[in-house]
Design a protein around this motif. Structure first.
Motif, PDB file in Angstrom:
ATOM      1  N   TYR A 489       5.898   4.529   0.738  1.00  0.00           N
ATOM      2  CA  TYR A 489       4.455   4.265   0.695  1.00  0.00           C
ATOM      3  C   TYR A 489       3.673   5.124   1.694  1.00  0.00           C
ATOM      4  CZ  TYR A 489       6.187   0.027  -1.581  1.00  0.00           C
ATOM      5  OH  TYR A 489       6.833  -0.844  -2.408  1.00  0.00           O
ATOM      6  N   SER A 528       0.289  -0.700  -5.122  1.00  0.00           N
ATOM      7  CA  SER A 528      -0.478  -0.647  -3.881  1.00  0.00           C
ATOM      8  C   SER A 528      -1.968  -0.727  -4.165  1.00  0.00           C
ATOM      9  CB  SER A 528      -0.153   0.623  -3.096  1.00  0.00           C
ATOM     10  OG  SER A 528      -0.576   1.759  -3.787  1.00  0.00           O
ATOM     11  N   ILE A 541      -3.831   0.227   3.236  1.00  0.00           N
ATOM     12  CA  ILE A 541      -3.364  -0.143   1.896  1.00  0.00           C
ATOM     13  C   ILE A 541      -2.621  -1.470   1.963  1.00  0.00           C
ATOM     14  CG2 ILE A 541      -3.254   2.236   1.073  1.00  0.00           C
ATOM     15  CD1 ILE A 541      -0.247   2.193   1.517  1.00  0.00           C
ATOM     16  N   ILE A 543       0.279  -3.796  -0.226  1.00  0.00           N
ATOM     17  CA  ILE A 543       1.306  -3.719  -1.262  1.00  0.00           C
ATOM     18  C   ILE A 543       1.958  -5.083  -1.403  1.00  0.00           C
ATOM     19  CG2 ILE A 543       3.440  -2.575  -1.975  1.00  0.00           C
ATOM     20  CD1 ILE A 543       2.053  -0.736   0.692  1.00  0.00           C
TER      21      ILE A 543
END
Length: 681
Positions: A489, A528, A541, A543
């Motif tokens: 990520y 995400s 972000i 997730i």
């Protein structure tokens, strides 16, 4: 119907109706409750240690109080310790001792047989605990009651065989502070890496452990909470709490001690010192029998708040370092001092069956195992880990996170008005500090984990955090930790963001950054969600991971890249008393917003700006909420629940007020405030 209590100024009861948290991180789960005290016998290490560490059953399933500290070691002590708490406070001709815990110094080792063994038999028969036998100073000769001592095999055998579980060990006492003040003499050359510093500190502790027979209790002043707890020689964990520079704020001390106790399966105890940077406090009776305070140390106000806080922190033993009795010069009359009254009133409450329940700490700060973290300000250094290593980014981040939870914690011992010795808690006293070897079953006790400087055993840490996330937990990590733990990520590559850029949140909020910083590149992932952007790039972000939530603030350290310029004179270490600490690295505005939102989602109760709040939950679903005022000025409060509507509130009386007694205020408080009568207990 669920209920709550509040104390220090009151205690109350409430029913709970769930509510949702809002932007900028979106809806986050409410904090989960953990309903059990630590039970050492349930840990695998319990059966592997060289002795059975104490459990709550050892103490009769209630906190025990220290009734004798540094008093003479003889066969009459146990009878005195059994003194009940009468209503009459006058004690003609005898000492006042409240509690079954006897805490002498190493002078007991000079007792000859058969007196030594006979005294131990008297203790066993009376139910007295022999605890934290202190005064060991490694490398110094045995002079008086302080110096290097060696517990002989014969003495160790008598202690363990006669007293059994009532022998709680000798004292690994303040050795972290002694080590800190003398490590230059002990480490030449000094290791320049954290693994080497970790090994050197453990070797120091091993020397103290071996000299004292291998059965000890930990008493910290500054740092080094987890490492002694891990090695198997500690039976209990505690901290010497007072308003002295070079001594860590008590709330931070016990955040680490609770974390170590939960991580390694040990109970912790409370200890309130009478010392401060400016002297020590004591009480006596004048010729007319009036109580007189000798000012200099911590105020009775601060000591009372610390003592009661340690009770709510689930300490299994509670006590003051001394000064619980005021005597006349001829030692013919004695009365309880103000803090002695606090101890007696607390014992009455406990004897009547009142229990606060289990302290609720839904947040864990997860540090690297080799962090060696120390508070930002000590008596000889600042921004230093392991005594001599400069703070790494993760250390600065830990300092900033603790500053969010306990604003001004670093001022402990530096101000005559005692600020920082107990700090306000904007989110409540809701956090423990763990090291990265914490197993998944321990992480499962928390709702939110904040990562800070994780560099070792990355695959193992990731695996344990994955289990935590899968079960519904929330993890928040800054970019450097994110790149190491979740490279799928967060890329290792970074771009430099100049000062003045704006971070835009999808919630509509915006943060302008006054400092430059580095921003990791995000990898596109179907699951995400971008919460904030900077220069068209993702900055924060979210997730979904199983039932849990992973939040990545992609700024590399979460803080500024270039150190903030110092004020005139530089970042002062020795700016003198009453001087604030300057920090070269601070949370970025958008990172602060993210951490604030995550911590706000874990709040249980609040009472008003500038106050400290501790929440405990009892088996019947009621809550005990401690509310205290860290300042020397009047502060209004109104208890507010963040986990449901309050149905009823009931105040729990904590005993007679002490605010009108001598020594209640800091001895030089008048330099800062002019109306002490407005303060409320």
């Amino acid at each position: 119907m669920k209920k709550i209590f509040y104390c220090f100024a009151a205690l109350g009861v409430a029913s709970l109706i769930g509510g949702a948290q809002t932007a900028p991180l979106g809806t986050l789960p409410l904090p989960q409750f953990y309903g059990r005290l630590v039970e050492p016998s349930e840990y695998p290490a319990y059966a592997r240690r060289g002795f059975k560490v104490p459990t709550w059953k050892t103490f009769g399933d209630r906190p025990q109080l220290v009734g004798g500290r540094y008093s003479a070691f003889n066969a009459n002590i146990p009878a005195a310790l059994l003194t009940q708490v009468p209503d009459d406070a006058d004690l003609p001709g005898r000492p006042w001792l409240v509690g079954r815990v006897y805490r002498p110094d190493i002078g007991i080792l000079r007792q000859k047989e058969p007196v030594f063994s006979e005294s131990l038999r008297q203790m066993r028969a009376s139910g007295t605990y022999l605890f934290n036998v202190g005064g060991y100073g490694p490398g110094s000769p045995l002079k008086g009651s302080f110096g290097q001592c060696f517990v002989t095999p014969e003495q160790n055998k008598a202690l363990t065989e006669i007293l059994g579980a009532q022998f709680l060990g000798f004292d690994l006492g303040e050795q972290d502070g002694r080590y800190h003040n003398s490590f230059e003499d002990l480490q030449l050359p000094s290791p320049r890496d954290r693994e080497g510093q970790h090994r050197a500190f453990r070797e120091w502790c091993d020397r103290v452990i071996d000299d004292q027979g291998g059965r000890l209790t930990l008493l910290t002043t500054l740092w080094g909470w987890h490492y002694p707890a891990q090695d198997g020689a500690m039976g209990l964990l505690g901290a010497e709490c007072h308003n002295k520079y070079g001594v860590t704020n008590p709330q931070v001390q016990y955040a680490f001690l609770r974390g170590a106790g939960k991580q390694y399966g040990l109970l912790w105890y409370g200890d309130v010192s009478i010392f401060s940077t400016f002297g020590l406090s004591s009480w006596s009776l004048d010729d007319a029998g009036n109580m007189v305070a000798k000012p200099g140390g911590s105020s009775a106000n601060l000591m009372r708040r610390t003592f009661l806080s340690q009770w709510l922190w689930n300490s299994c033993i509670l006590g003051f370092e001394g000064s619980t009795v005021a005597r006349d010069k001829d030692n013919k009359r004695a009365r309880l001092s103000p803090i002695g009254q606090v101890q007696a009133d607390t014992e009455r409450l406990i004897q009547r069956g009142f229990s606060p329940g289990v302290m609720q700490t839904p947040v864990a700060i997860l540090q690297d195992y080799f962090s060696g973290w120390m508070p930002a300000r000590t008596n000889t250094t600042q921004f230093t880990a392991f005594n001599s290593l400069p703070y790494a980014p993760g250390d600065f981040l830990t300092d900033n996170l603790l500053s969010l939870l306990f604003p001004g914690y670093e001022n402990c011992g530096w101000f005559m008005d005692e600020r920082g010795a107990m700090a306000p808690t904007p989110y409540g006293d809701i956090a423990d500090c763990l090291l990265s070897d914490a197993p998944a079953e321990i992480l499962a006790r928390y709702s939110l984990v904040l990562c800070s400087g994780l560099e070792h055993d990355i695959s193992g840490v990731r695996e344990r955090l994955a289990a935590f996330l899968a079960s519904g937990g929330t993890v928040l990590a800054a970019g450097d930790d994110a790149a190491r733990l979740w490279p799928e990520y967060c890329r290792a590559a970074k771009v430099t963001v100049p000062a003045g850029e704006t971070i835009k949140w999808t919630s509509g909020a915006a943060d302008s950054e006054t400092s430059d910083f580095e921003l990791h590149e995000a990898k596109a992932a179907a699951k995400s969600e971008v919460l904030a952007t900077c220069m068209g790039r993702p900055a924060v972000i979210k997730i979904r991971q199983g039932s849990g939530t992973l939040i990545l603030a992609l700024a590399a350290t979460g803080m500024n890249r270039t150190a903030l310029p110092a004020k005139a004179g530089g970042h002062p270490m020795w700016g003198g008393e009453n001087t604030e600490l300057e920090r070269p690295f601070l949370l970025l505005n958008h990172a602060r917003r993210a951490y604030d939102a995550a911590l706000s989602a874990q709040r249980l109760f609040s009472a008003g700006d500038g106050l400290a709040v501790t929440t405990c939950r009892r088996a019947d679903g009621t809550f005990v909420v401690g509310v205290s005022n860290p300042s020397l000025k009047r502060s209004p409060f109104a208890l507010q629940s963040h986990i449901g509507a309050i149905a009823t509130i009931k105040e729990v009386p904590l005993g007679a007020p002490i605010h009108a007694l001598p020594g209640y205020w800091p001895h030089q408080w008048s330099r800062f405030f002019t109306q002490p009568q407005e303060h409320r207990d």
